[in-house]
Write an enzyme that holds these catalytic residues in place. Structure first.
Site, short mmCIF file in Angstrom:
data_model
loop_
_atom_site.label_atom_id
_atom_site.label_comp_id
_atom_site.label_asym_id
_atom_site.label_seq_id
_atom_site.Cartn_x
_atom_site.Cartn_y
_atom_site.Cartn_z
CG ASP A 31 -2.19 0.79 1.04
OD1 ASP A 31 -2.09 2.01 0.81
OD2 ASP A 31 -3.28 0.19 1.10
CG ASN A 35 -8.45 6.98 0.87
OD1 ASN A 35 -8.57 8.03 1.53
ND2 ASN A 35 -9.48 6.22 0.58
CB SER A 124 -17.48 -0.59 -8.89
OG SER A 124 -18.58 0.20 -8.54
CE1 TYR A 149 -13.53 3.74 -8.19
CE2 TYR A 149 -15.92 3.82 -8.39
CZ TYR A 149 -14.77 3.19 -7.93
OH TYR A 149 -14.88 2.02 -7.23
CE LYS A 153 -12.55 0.32 -9.19
NZ LYS A 153 -11.39 -0.37 -8.64
CE1 TYR A 177 -15.10 -6.55 -4.49
CE2 TYR A 177 -14.31 -4.36 -3.94
CZ TYR A 177 -14.06 -5.70 -4.17
OH TYR A 177 -12.78 -6.17 -4.06
CG ASN A 199 -19.13 6.35 -0.09
OD1 ASN A 199 -17.92 6.28 -0.04
ND2 ASN A 199 -19.80 6.30 -1.22
NE ARG A 231 -26.93 3.90 -5.00
CZ ARG A 231 -27.91 4.61 -5.57
NH1 ARG A 231 -29.15 4.14 -5.62
NH2 ARG A 231 -27.66 5.79 -6.11
NE ARG A 292 -24.18 11.37 -4.46
CZ ARG A 292 -23.63 10.48 -3.64
NH1 ARG A 292 -22.86 10.88 -2.64
NH2 ARG A 292 -23.85 9.19 -3.79
N GLY A 294 -25.72 12.45 -11.04
CA GLY A 294 -25.18 11.13 -11.38
C GLY A 294 -25.77 9.98 -10.59
CG ASP A 295 -26.68 9.76 -6.33
OD1 ASP A 295 -25.55 9.30 -6.56
OD2 ASP A 295 -26.99 10.28 -5.24
P1 NAD Z 1 -9.66 2.42 0.15
O1 NAD Z 1 -9.31 3.75 -0.40
O2 NAD Z 1 -9.97 2.30 1.60
O3 NAD Z 1 -8.50 1.37 -0.19
C1 NAD Z 1 -7.70 1.47 -1.34
C2 NAD Z 1 -6.24 1.36 -0.88
O4 NAD Z 1 -5.39 1.45 -2.01
C3 NAD Z 1 -5.85 2.48 0.08
O5 NAD Z 1 -5.23 1.93 1.22
C4 NAD Z 1 -4.86 3.32 -0.74
O6 NAD Z 1 -3.88 3.93 0.08
C5 NAD Z 1 -4.29 2.29 -1.69
N1 NAD Z 1 -3.78 2.82 -2.97
C6 NAD Z 1 -4.40 3.69 -3.81
N2 NAD Z 1 -3.62 3.92 -4.89
C7 NAD Z 1 -2.48 3.17 -4.71
C8 NAD Z 1 -1.32 2.99 -5.47
N3 NAD Z 1 -1.12 3.62 -6.64
N4 NAD Z 1 -0.35 2.16 -5.00
C9 NAD Z 1 -0.52 1.52 -3.81
N5 NAD Z 1 -1.61 1.66 -3.04
C10 NAD Z 1 -2.58 2.48 -3.49
O7 NAD Z 1 -10.87 1.84 -0.72
P2 NAD Z 1 -11.80 0.56 -0.50
O8 NAD Z 1 -13.15 1.04 -0.20
O9 NAD Z 1 -11.12 -0.39 0.39
O10 NAD Z 1 -11.83 0.02 -1.99
C11 NAD Z 1 -10.95 -1.01 -2.44
C12 NAD Z 1 -11.18 -1.24 -3.92
O11 NAD Z 1 -12.55 -1.59 -4.11
C13 NAD Z 1 -10.93 -0.03 -4.80
O12 NAD Z 1 -10.36 -0.46 -6.00
C14 NAD Z 1 -12.31 0.53 -5.02
O13 NAD Z 1 -12.39 1.25 -6.22
C15 NAD Z 1 -13.14 -0.74 -5.08
N6 NAD Z 1 -14.56 -0.52 -4.76
C16 NAD Z 1 -14.90 0.09 -3.58
C17 NAD Z 1 -16.25 0.33 -3.30
C18 NAD Z 1 -16.67 1.03 -2.02
O14 NAD Z 1 -17.81 1.51 -1.96
N7 NAD Z 1 -15.83 1.11 -1.00
C19 NAD Z 1 -17.25 -0.06 -4.20
C20 NAD Z 1 -16.86 -0.71 -5.38
C21 NAD Z 1 -15.51 -0.92 -5.64
N1 UFG Z 2 -26.69 9.61 0.03
C1 UFG Z 2 -27.35 10.61 0.70
N2 UFG Z 2 -26.62 11.49 1.44
C2 UFG Z 2 -25.28 11.40 1.56
C3 UFG Z 2 -24.59 10.36 0.87
C4 UFG Z 2 -25.34 9.49 0.10
O1 UFG Z 2 -28.58 10.73 0.62
O2 UFG Z 2 -24.66 12.24 2.25
C5 UFG Z 2 -27.49 8.65 -0.76
C6 UFG Z 2 -27.14 8.63 -2.24
O3 UFG Z 2 -27.89 9.60 -2.92
C7 UFG Z 2 -27.49 7.19 -2.62
C8 UFG Z 2 -27.17 6.40 -1.35
O4 UFG Z 2 -27.17 7.35 -0.29
O5 UFG Z 2 -28.87 7.07 -2.86
C9 UFG Z 2 -25.82 5.71 -1.38
O6 UFG Z 2 -24.80 6.66 -1.72
P1 UFG Z 2 -23.24 6.33 -1.56
O7 UFG Z 2 -22.49 7.57 -1.93
O8 UFG Z 2 -22.98 5.74 -0.22
O9 UFG Z 2 -23.00 5.16 -2.60
P2 UFG Z 2 -23.26 5.13 -4.18
O10 UFG Z 2 -24.28 4.07 -4.41
O11 UFG Z 2 -23.51 6.45 -4.74
O12 UFG Z 2 -21.80 4.71 -4.70
C10 UFG Z 2 -21.13 3.57 -4.22
C11 UFG Z 2 -19.63 3.80 -4.24
C12 UFG Z 2 -19.13 3.92 -5.64
C13 UFG Z 2 -19.59 2.79 -6.49
C14 UFG Z 2 -21.09 2.64 -6.40
C15 UFG Z 2 -21.57 1.44 -7.13
O13 UFG Z 2 -19.27 4.97 -3.54
O14 UFG Z 2 -17.72 3.87 -5.60
O15 UFG Z 2 -21.46 2.50 -5.02
O16 UFG Z 2 -20.85 0.34 -6.71
F1 UFG Z 2 -19.24 3.00 -7.77
#
Ligand code: NAD
Ligand code: UFG
Length: 336
Positions: A31, A35, A124, A149, A153, A177, A199, A231, A292, A294-295
């Protein structure tokens, strides 16, 4: 033999490291802490009572990757590392394409040259775009993403499919996911967003603990049962356990496979607020705000392919997701 976990200090990565160690795998974690916080690695060790090797490195650094593959016998890679904030990706598209796509290509090149051709990739639900109607199945057409973003993916999925088509020695599992929330039930690791959360769940927990004054519910006029967005929230430990099944798959086959990891059930924003209030005993102050950009109204999975082919199913319900999110927030009001 070890599993290399890129992005293993992050939210989903740290929970997956715990489950890999619990399942008896040896792991090597990489890592760059862009983040995440090094403390998450100590917590993984405390939870599991197990140690592992860590490299502070960037997936775009080919020399660092070569060193890792030389110094360790890596059997497969679980690739979490990447940037994930939808809004930020619109402001910084080049950084997102460079980090997510450039980084994945560098990683795959290093893997190919080290003859390690087994990878599990974090995709995702966002790749389903805005045309498909839920429940979303893996056979639906993907693309039509609405932000850089999501496009990273989508493009990485295409790159991995092309890679497999060029060389059937690869074994690739792409996991889409849905919305991961919750935390490890120890309350020692969890989601630790920088600044104001984007989120829903981290925003809710920060309102409950008094760090933020009020939740904005983005729109109450969607075509959903209560008008707020729906969701497929999944407990991060269930998601982590899905990776154990995915690793078993990549280790035992030479195929490319795609799986949704979701529960198959949709909950609205107000369902989440109510369930969280019940689990935490805290009031969540909220107001209705404009939609928001794009939602989508509704996004949830059909998770049956993962059940049929991986034998995986999410087991933890919404109450447990809320309880565990709250325990993490309460025990760690300022994150790690
Ligand atoms: P996160 O940001 O907590 O974890 C990602 C990790 O990758 C972090 O620790 C960051 O420091 C590290 N990282 C980023 N760029 C890097 C690089 N160039 N080299 C080395 N390390 C690097 O995010 P997460 O929620 O744990 O997500 C993990 C993966 O799942 C991501 O690819 C994300 O896009 C994907 N994903 C997450 C969600 C979600 O809602 N959390 C949904 C769908 C997909
Ligand atoms: N929401 C609110 N208020 C907030 C935040 C979110 O009302 O402050 C609502 C959104 O409008 C949505 C729901 O809560 O209806 C969930 O929103 P999130 O931002 O938690 O999640 P998203 O579904 O928008 O997006 C997530 C991840 C993206 C991923 C996507 C699909 O953040 O990375 O799921 O996998 F691409």
């Amino acid at each position: 033999m070890s599993i290399l976990v890129t992005g293993g200090a992050g939210f989903i990565g740290s929970h997956t490291c715990v489950e890999l160690l619990n399942a008896g795998y040896e792991i090597v974690v990489l890592d760059n802490f862009y983040n995440s916080n090094p403390e998450s690695l100590n917590r993984i060790k405390k939870i599991t009572g197990k140690d592992f090797k860590f490299y502070e490195a960037d997936i775009r650094d080919r020399a660092a990757l070569d060193k890792i593959f030389k110094e360790n016998e890596i059997e497969a890679v679980i690739h979490f590392a990447g940037l994930k904030a939808v809004g930020e990706s619109c402001r910084k598209p080049l950084e997102y394409y460079e980090n997510n796509i450039g980084g994945t290509i560098t990683l795959c090149e290093a893997m190919r040259d080290a003859n390690c051709k087994k990878i599990v990739f974090s995709s995702s639900a966002t790749v389903y775009g805005c045309e498909n109607v839920s429940p979303l199945t893996e056979s639906m057409k993907i693309g039509g993403t609405t932000n850089p973003y999501g496009t990273t993916k989508y493009m990485i999925e295409l790159i991995l499919q092309d890679l497999y088509a060029s060389d059937n020695e690869w074994s690739i599992t792409i996991l889409r996911y849905f919305n991961p929330i919750g935390a490890h039930e120890s309350g020692m690791i969890g989601e630790n967003p920088n600044g104001i959360p984007n989120n829903l769940m981290p925003y809710v927990t920060q309102v409950a603990i008094g760090k933020l004054p009020q939740l904005s519910v983005f729109g109450d006029d969607y075509d959903t049962p209560d008008g707020t967005g729906v969701r497929d929230y999944i407990h991060v430990v269930d998601l982590a356990l899905g990776h154990i099944k995915a690793v078993e798959k990549v280790l035992s086959t030479k195929e490319v496979n795609v799986y949704n990891l979701g529960t198959g059930t949709g909950y609205s924003v107000l369902d989440i607020v109510k369930a969280f209030e019940k689990a935490s005993g805290k009031k969540v102050n909220y107001k209705i705000a404009p939609r928001r950009d794009g939602d989508l109204a509704t996004c949830y999975s059909d998770p049956s392919k993962a059940l049929n082919e991986l034998g995986w199913k999410a087991e933890r319900g919404l109450d447990k997701m809320c309880e565990d999110s709250w325990r993490w927030q309460k025990n760690n009001p300022n994150g790690f």
